[in-house]
Design an enzyme around this catalytic site. Structure first.
Site, PDB file in Angstrom:
ATOM      1  N   HIS A  60       0.850  -1.196   0.000  1.00 23.37           N
ATOM      2  CA  HIS A  60       0.000   0.000   0.000  1.00 23.37           C
ATOM      3  C   HIS A  60       0.884   1.245   0.000  1.00 23.37           C
ATOM      4  O   HIS A  60       2.111   1.131   0.121  1.00 23.37           O
ATOM      5  CB  HIS A  60      -0.981  -0.017   1.173  1.00 23.37           C
ATOM      6  CG  HIS A  60      -0.373   0.081   2.539  1.00 23.37           C
ATOM      7  ND1 HIS A  60       0.525  -0.841   3.034  1.00 23.37           N
ATOM      8  CD2 HIS A  60      -0.545   0.985   3.543  1.00 23.37           C
ATOM      9  CE1 HIS A  60       0.866  -0.525   4.273  1.00 23.37           C
ATOM     10  NE2 HIS A  60       0.240   0.602   4.606  1.00 23.37           N
ATOM     11  N   ASP A  64       5.698   4.390   5.146  1.00 25.23           N
ATOM     12  CA  ASP A  64       6.583   3.403   5.781  1.00 25.23           C
ATOM     13  C   ASP A  64       6.640   2.080   5.017  1.00 25.23           C
ATOM     14  O   ASP A  64       7.346   1.156   5.417  1.00 25.23           O
ATOM     15  CB  ASP A  64       6.217   3.180   7.265  1.00 25.23           C
ATOM     16  CG  ASP A  64       4.781   2.724   7.474  1.00 25.23           C
ATOM     17  OD1 ASP A  64       3.924   2.981   6.595  1.00 25.23           O
ATOM     18  OD2 ASP A  64       4.501   2.119   8.527  1.00 25.23           O
ATOM     19  N   HIS A  65       5.907   2.005   3.901  1.00 24.93           N
ATOM     20  CA  HIS A  65       5.959   0.791   3.076  1.00 24.93           C
ATOM     21  C   HIS A  65       6.503   1.047   1.667  1.00 24.93           C
ATOM     22  O   HIS A  65       6.741   0.100   0.923  1.00 24.93           O
ATOM     23  CB  HIS A  65       4.573   0.133   2.977  1.00 24.93           C
ATOM     24  CG  HIS A  65       4.151  -0.461   4.284  1.00 24.93           C
ATOM     25  ND1 HIS A  65       4.130  -1.816   4.528  1.00 24.93           N
ATOM     26  CD2 HIS A  65       3.780   0.132   5.453  1.00 24.93           C
ATOM     27  CE1 HIS A  65       3.750  -2.035   5.770  1.00 24.93           C
ATOM     28  NE2 HIS A  65       3.529  -0.865   6.354  1.00 24.93           N
ATOM     29  N   HIS A 140      -7.388  -1.941   5.455  1.00 30.93           N
ATOM     30  CA  HIS A 140      -6.537  -0.914   6.057  1.00 30.93           C
ATOM     31  C   HIS A 140      -7.128   0.455   5.704  1.00 30.93           C
ATOM     32  O   HIS A 140      -8.140   0.529   5.013  1.00 30.93           O
ATOM     33  CB  HIS A 140      -5.110  -1.107   5.526  1.00 30.93           C
ATOM     34  CG  HIS A 140      -4.068  -0.341   6.271  1.00 30.93           C
ATOM     35  ND1 HIS A 140      -4.047  -0.210   7.637  1.00 30.93           N
ATOM     36  CD2 HIS A 140      -2.974   0.344   5.819  1.00 30.93           C
ATOM     37  CE1 HIS A 140      -2.994   0.516   7.988  1.00 30.93           C
ATOM     38  NE2 HIS A 140      -2.337   0.872   6.906  1.00 30.93           N
TER      39      HIS A 140
END
Ligand SMILES: [Zn+2]
Length: 301
Positions: A60, A64-65, A140
């Site tokens: 996603h 932080d990804h 999410h």
């Protein structure tokens, strides 16, 4: 199947912890899963060969990804990469990355191929004769997918001892490997199954981060050898899960138990806790085979 954790903490990079990224080595592929800030430094630290990465899967578009991705692509260019790079991620990822490249007038000199995902159903992303990769739709705050990596069943292998025992001539070995029955020296037919060995059981790995507790993924990930499931919080902070759409260690363990997975690997820890051991203790009250991801840790499944 070998999993190297490059980063497994939620939110911000810190002195000794990194946001999410991991490398899965499966059937000679090296798949990069998520690419938080600092991923390329971690790849160097753990001596992962950059040129072996041909497929990158982004769950996603929270920073932080994937904030490590523009930097990694830029480094590939500086290293003189020529091979194709395939990027799988939510719709919008192509626009985000190409804007970075365009503004810096730094087009890649290798083919950069985007595979944008927008389906809410599980979808086949990649397949060859050895491995398949499907999405695992998650729940999410933004559109998010986990990824399911499955080895395909290998062909049966020749049992040379059995062939000798039945007096099967070597000239038949190639056909037997292709599935043919053998003929003994007395001219009798020997069934293929008596001349070959079972292949090793195909391995599978499910990556689920970030997500609220989502029971509907259970059939999809049933019986996988290893499940990485996020556990941002402990049960004492369960009230934060609804707001942020994350899971507790207990919820991750409930999913692992229902799906009867081999090993549950916990990660994506909030940095508010003093020790990640607390996550393992909580999960083990529900499911016994629990491992803790940590930056630099390697798992063999
Ligand atoms: Zn997120």
């Amino acid at each position: 199947m070998r999993l190297t954790i490059l980063g497994c903490y939620a939110a911000t990079p810190r002195t000794f912890t990194n946001p999410t990224s991991q490398v899965l080595e499966i059937q000679n592929h090296l798949f990069l899963i998520d690419c938080g800030e600092g991923t390329q430094v971690q790849l160097r630290k753990y001596r992962v060969k950059f040129s072996r990465i041909k497929h990158i899967f982004i769950s996603h578009l929270h920073g932080d990804h994937f904030f490590g991705l523009p930097g990694l692509i830029s480094t590939f260019r500086l290293l003189g990469r020529e091979n194709e790079l395939h990027i799988y991620g939510p719709k919008g990822i192509k626009e985000a990355i190409t804007l970075f490249l365009k503004l810096g007038d730094s087009w890649t000199n290798f083919p950069l191929i985007f595979h944008e995902i927008e389906s809410k159903e599980t979808t086949l992303l990649f397949e060859d004769d050895r491995v398949s990769v499907h999405t695992i739709p998650l729940d999410h705050r933004v559109y998010t997918n986990g990824f399911l990596f499955r080895e395909k069943e290998a062909p049966r292998t020749l049992d040379v001892e059995a062939a000798k025992h039945f007096g099967v001539d070597k000239s038949q070995y190639i056909n037997i490997k292709d599935g043919a029955d053998g003929i003994s020296k007395n001219g009798e037919m020997v069934p293929n199954v008596k001349l070959t060995l079972d292949p090793p059981k195909p391995k599978s790995y499910a990556y689920c981060s970030d997500t609220a507790y989502k029971e509907s993924i259970v059939p999809l990930i049933a019986n996988v050898d290893a499940l990485y499931h996020e556990s941002t919080f402990l049960d004492s902070e369960a009230h934060l899960c609804a707001k942020t759409k994350h899971s507790t260690a207990k919820q991750a363990a409930q999913i692992a138990q229902q799906a009867k997975v081999g090993t549950l690997v916990l990660g994506h820890y909030s940095t508010r806790y003093k020790s990640i051991e607390l996550f393992k203790e909580e999960a083990q009250e529900v499911f016994s085979h629990v491992e803790l991801a940590d930056d630099g840790k390697v798992f063999e499944f």
